[in-house]
Motif scaffolding. Structure first.
Motif, PDB file in Angstrom:
ATOM      1  N   UNK A 198     -14.600  25.531  33.381  1.00 27.09           N
ATOM      2  CA  UNK A 198     -14.019  25.462  34.726  1.00 27.09           C
ATOM      3  C   UNK A 198     -12.531  25.777  34.747  1.00 27.09           C
ATOM      4  N   UNK A 199     -11.849  25.675  33.604  1.00 27.28           N
ATOM      5  CA  UNK A 199     -10.394  25.800  33.599  1.00 27.28           C
ATOM      6  C   UNK A 199      -9.876  27.068  32.933  1.00 27.28           C
ATOM      7  N   UNK A 200     -10.722  27.802  32.246  1.00 28.96           N
ATOM      8  CA  UNK A 200     -10.272  28.954  31.477  1.00 28.96           C
ATOM      9  C   UNK A 200     -11.071  30.195  31.886  1.00 28.96           C
ATOM     10  N   UNK A 201     -10.387  31.328  31.923  1.00 33.29           N
ATOM     11  CA  UNK A 201     -11.037  32.602  32.144  1.00 33.29           C
ATOM     12  C   UNK A 201     -10.430  33.650  31.233  1.00 33.29           C
ATOM     13  N   UNK A 202     -11.214  34.631  30.839  1.00 31.62           N
ATOM     14  CA  UNK A 202     -10.745  35.708  29.980  1.00 31.62           C
ATOM     15  C   UNK A 202     -10.993  37.050  30.659  1.00 31.62           C
ATOM     16  N   UNK A 203     -10.140  38.030  30.333  1.00 28.71           N
ATOM     17  CA  UNK A 203     -10.283  39.364  30.916  1.00 28.71           C
ATOM     18  C   UNK A 203      -9.754  40.401  29.938  1.00 28.71           C
ATOM     19  N   UNK A 248     -22.118  30.405  33.403  1.00 24.59           N
ATOM     20  CA  UNK A 248     -21.832  29.313  34.317  1.00 24.59           C
ATOM     21  C   UNK A 248     -22.786  28.161  34.015  1.00 24.59           C
ATOM     22  N   UNK A 249     -22.273  26.928  34.070  1.00 22.61           N
ATOM     23  CA  UNK A 249     -23.096  25.756  33.882  1.00 22.61           C
ATOM     24  C   UNK A 249     -23.504  25.194  35.243  1.00 22.61           C
ATOM     25  N   UNK A 250     -24.785  24.869  35.390  1.00 20.21           N
ATOM     26  CA  UNK A 250     -25.289  24.334  36.640  1.00 20.21           C
ATOM     27  C   UNK A 250     -25.819  22.916  36.401  1.00 20.21           C
ATOM     28  N   UNK A 275      -5.702  42.512  27.154  1.00 20.72           N
ATOM     29  CA  UNK A 275      -6.621  41.401  26.952  1.00 20.72           C
ATOM     30  C   UNK A 275      -5.822  40.112  27.101  1.00 20.72           C
ATOM     31  N   UNK A 276      -6.418  39.114  27.733  1.00 22.29           N
ATOM     32  CA  UNK A 276      -5.693  37.867  27.934  1.00 22.29           C
ATOM     33  C   UNK A 276      -6.544  36.838  28.640  1.00 22.29           C
ATOM     34  N   UNK A 277      -5.884  35.762  29.026  1.00 21.21           N
ATOM     35  CA  UNK A 277      -6.597  34.677  29.687  1.00 21.21           C
ATOM     36  C   UNK A 277      -5.677  33.800  30.502  1.00 21.21           C
ATOM     37  N   UNK A 278      -6.287  33.020  31.371  1.00 20.47           N
ATOM     38  CA  UNK A 278      -5.551  32.070  32.189  1.00 20.47           C
ATOM     39  C   UNK A 278      -6.095  30.667  32.014  1.00 20.47           C
ATOM     40  N   UNK A 279      -5.228  29.668  32.197  1.00 22.49           N
ATOM     41  CA  UNK A 279      -5.603  28.264  32.014  1.00 22.49           C
ATOM     42  C   UNK A 279      -5.100  27.443  33.186  1.00 22.49           C
ATOM     43  N   UNK A 280      -5.986  26.657  33.759  1.00 23.39           N
ATOM     44  CA  UNK A 280      -5.618  25.780  34.870  1.00 23.39           C
ATOM     45  C   UNK A 280      -5.115  24.457  34.296  1.00 23.39           C
ATOM     46  N   UNK A 281      -3.790  24.293  34.301  1.00 29.38           N
ATOM     47  CA  UNK A 281      -3.174  23.088  33.752  1.00 29.38           C
ATOM     48  C   UNK A 281      -3.489  21.883  34.610  1.00 29.38           C
ATOM     49  N   UNK A 282      -3.445  22.072  35.919  1.00 33.37           N
ATOM     50  CA  UNK A 282      -3.746  21.031  36.897  1.00 33.37           C
ATOM     51  C   UNK A 282      -4.331  21.708  38.128  1.00 33.37           C
ATOM     52  N   UNK A 283      -4.828  20.948  39.096  1.00 32.43           N
ATOM     53  CA  UNK A 283      -5.376  21.594  40.300  1.00 32.43           C
ATOM     54  C   UNK A 283      -4.372  22.462  41.044  1.00 32.43           C
ATOM     55  N   UNK A 284      -3.073  22.291  40.774  1.00 32.30           N
ATOM     56  CA  UNK A 284      -2.064  23.042  41.522  1.00 32.30           C
ATOM     57  C   UNK A 284      -1.209  23.971  40.660  1.00 32.30           C
ATOM     58  N   UNK A 285      -1.433  23.989  39.340  1.00 35.11           N
ATOM     59  CA  UNK A 285      -0.566  24.772  38.467  1.00 35.11           C
ATOM     60  C   UNK A 285      -1.390  25.476  37.402  1.00 35.11           C
ATOM     61  N   UNK A 328      -2.488  41.939  38.165  1.00 30.32           N
ATOM     62  CA  UNK A 328      -1.046  41.724  38.177  1.00 30.32           C
ATOM     63  C   UNK A 328      -0.596  40.477  37.421  1.00 30.32           C
ATOM     64  N   UNK A 329      -1.396  39.385  37.397  1.00 26.83           N
ATOM     65  CA  UNK A 329      -0.895  38.126  36.856  1.00 26.83           C
ATOM     66  C   UNK A 329      -2.002  37.400  36.101  1.00 26.83           C
ATOM     67  N   UNK A 330      -1.888  37.239  34.770  1.00 29.05           N
ATOM     68  CA  UNK A 330      -2.942  36.559  33.996  1.00 29.05           C
ATOM     69  C   UNK A 330      -3.062  35.069  34.289  1.00 29.05           C
ATOM     70  N   UNK A 331      -2.061  34.471  34.952  1.00 27.92           N
ATOM     71  CA  UNK A 331      -2.179  33.058  35.330  1.00 27.92           C
ATOM     72  C   UNK A 331      -3.325  32.851  36.315  1.00 27.92           C
ATOM     73  N   UNK A 332      -3.745  33.917  36.995  1.00 26.99           N
ATOM     74  CA  UNK A 332      -4.836  33.837  37.957  1.00 26.99           C
ATOM     75  C   UNK A 332      -6.181  34.135  37.320  1.00 26.99           C
ATOM     76  N   UNK A 333      -6.222  34.301  36.003  1.00 26.13           N
ATOM     77  CA  UNK A 333      -7.468  34.632  35.328  1.00 26.13           C
ATOM     78  C   UNK A 333      -8.222  33.364  34.932  1.00 26.13           C
ATOM     79  N   UNK A 334      -8.569  32.561  35.906  1.00 28.66           N
ATOM     80  CA  UNK A 334      -9.425  31.396  35.701  1.00 28.66           C
ATOM     81  C   UNK A 334     -10.071  31.047  37.041  1.00 28.66           C
ATOM     82  N   UNK A 335     -11.020  30.151  37.006  1.00 28.82           N
ATOM     83  CA  UNK A 335     -11.725  29.823  38.230  1.00 28.82           C
ATOM     84  C   UNK A 335     -12.639  30.939  38.706  1.00 28.82           C
TER      85      UNK A 335
END
Length: 383
Positions: free
Chosen positions: A85-90, A378-380, A133-143, A42-49
């Motif tokens: 850690x801040x970007x995801x693709x789908x 994933x980086x460990x 196709x798209x992606x999400x980006x975590x601008x800050x811990x809350x946005x 439903x929302x590409x803003x959630x495509x990270x983490x």
């Protein structure tokens, strides 16, 4: 039988539920529900983490209470993976609408002083699907922000055969083959409060370009002709909220509104032109999730869901089409909580302009989604 519905031959056909099965079990809510395991379409803003790189597939079966037969459909698949850690693709592919209908009628016409009886059979089939196709980006811990490109494609075939004098032979035919192509852009945003209990999300879909190409074939006259026309595909705005009631219990609500041109279905009809109107929906959901515990069984980790929704369709024909439904669902994580099976059952009533002919439609639907994933990309840290 395109949607197990008498309304499937109007407009573009009835919409196919391309939300995640988790959202379907929550009364069609999900714009503000983050999911690190399965993809929230439903929302590409959630495509990270994302915790895992995963492949997700969905299927569903529907049946009408007053008709025989069950319609089973594949509802698309998707792939997601983290990029840091801040970007995801789908990316993925899903059905958007499906149309299937058949009508037969008899009539007569005058030929000089003689009345000529005739019968005609009209069939229509087709639909629209989308690749996204798209992606999400975590601008800050809350946005968070997200962007999704959607390529729509599909086709419709309308055929009419006419038998003069009812002698069992086809004396005239007409065929119309319509190709639909279009591009939409979806933008989303997501915010979570400082205490991590309240979530708010916005999503907007708008068209860049939508067109149809038509080819006509006639029994009499020229063998074929073609035409081309732009489609005023609707723009949609969605708002979603989620609120944690306790550590394991959360409430969600979504509202949506689509701005629809009155000429949207001008060239998509079987026997009579379908009108259109703005559409909307509201959904409510509640979910109980249990924190992950190593060694716990599938049943000990099971998530429980429920919801209700109301929506109005874009189709309008001397009255609109409305649907009201309730839903229940479960989520079953397995294999160290890296995979999940989601199930949902939806019972709905369609109330529309065909009530006098067919009555209200009672629809019972079952949905299944399987997400398989692993810790790729994933980086460990070494200790």
């Amino acid at each position: 039988m395109g949607q197990n519905s008498n309304y499937s031959s109007y407009g573009f056909g009835l919409a196919t539920p391309y939300l995640s099965v988790r959202s379907l079990g929550l009364g069609n809510t999900g714009v503000a529900i983050a999911d690190s395991l399965s993809l929230n379409i439903a929302n590409p803003a959630l495509w990270n983490g994302f915790v895992t790189t995963s492949l997700q597939g969905q299927a569903g079966s529907s049946m009408l209470g007053d008709q025989q037969g069950i319609l089973t459909q594949f509802l698309g698949f998707s792939l997601k993976f983290p990029v840091g850690d801040k970007i995801g693709l789908a990316m993925g592919i899903t059905p958007v609408t499906r149309m299937e209908g058949k009508k037969s009628f008899t009539d007569s016409t005058s030929f000089g002083s003689t009345a000529v009886n005739y019968s005609s059979d009209v069939q229509v089939s087709g639909g629209i699907s989308q690749f996204f196709i798209g992606g999400g980006y975590r601008v800050s811990p809350r946005f968070q922000l997200g962007l999704k490109a959607q390529v729509h494609f599909g086709n419709y075939l309308t055929k009419m055969d006419t038998d003069l004098d009812d002698d069992g032979s086809v004396n005239s035919y007409f065929k119309k083959y319509t190709i639909v192509q279009g591009v939409q852009i979806g933008t989303g945003s997501y915010w979570i409060s400082q205490d991590r209990k309240s979530e708010l999300a916005l999503y907007l879909d708008y068209r860049l370009k939508f067109e149809s190409y038509r080819m006509y074939d006639f029994y009499f006259g020229d063998d074929s002709t073609t035409s081309h026309q732009a489609i005023p595909y609707p723009a949609t705005f969605q708002l979603g909220v989620r609120r944690k009631i306790s550590k394991s219990l959360a409430f969600s609500a979504d509202v949506s509104h689509s701005i629809v041109s009155s000429s949207l279905f001008k060239d998509f009809y079987v026997l009579e032109e379908s009108e259109s109107q703005n559409s909307s929906y509201i959904g409510l959901g509640i979910e109980k999730e249990k924190p992950y515990r190593p060694g716990a069984s599938i049943w000990q980790q099971m998530a429980l869901r429920g919801g209700a929704y109301y929506k109005s369709d874009m189709i309008y024909q001397s009255g609109g089409l409305k649907e009201t439904g309730i839903s229940i669902g479960v989520g079953l994580p397995f294999m160290q909580n890296l995979n999940r099976v989601d199930l949902a059952v939806v019972a709905a009533i369609r109330d529309g302009f065909l009530n006098e002919t067919y009555g209200k439609e009672k629809v019972l639907s079952f949905y299944l989604s399987v997400t398989t994933g692993d810790l790729w990309f994933r980086k460990f840290k070494r200790f």
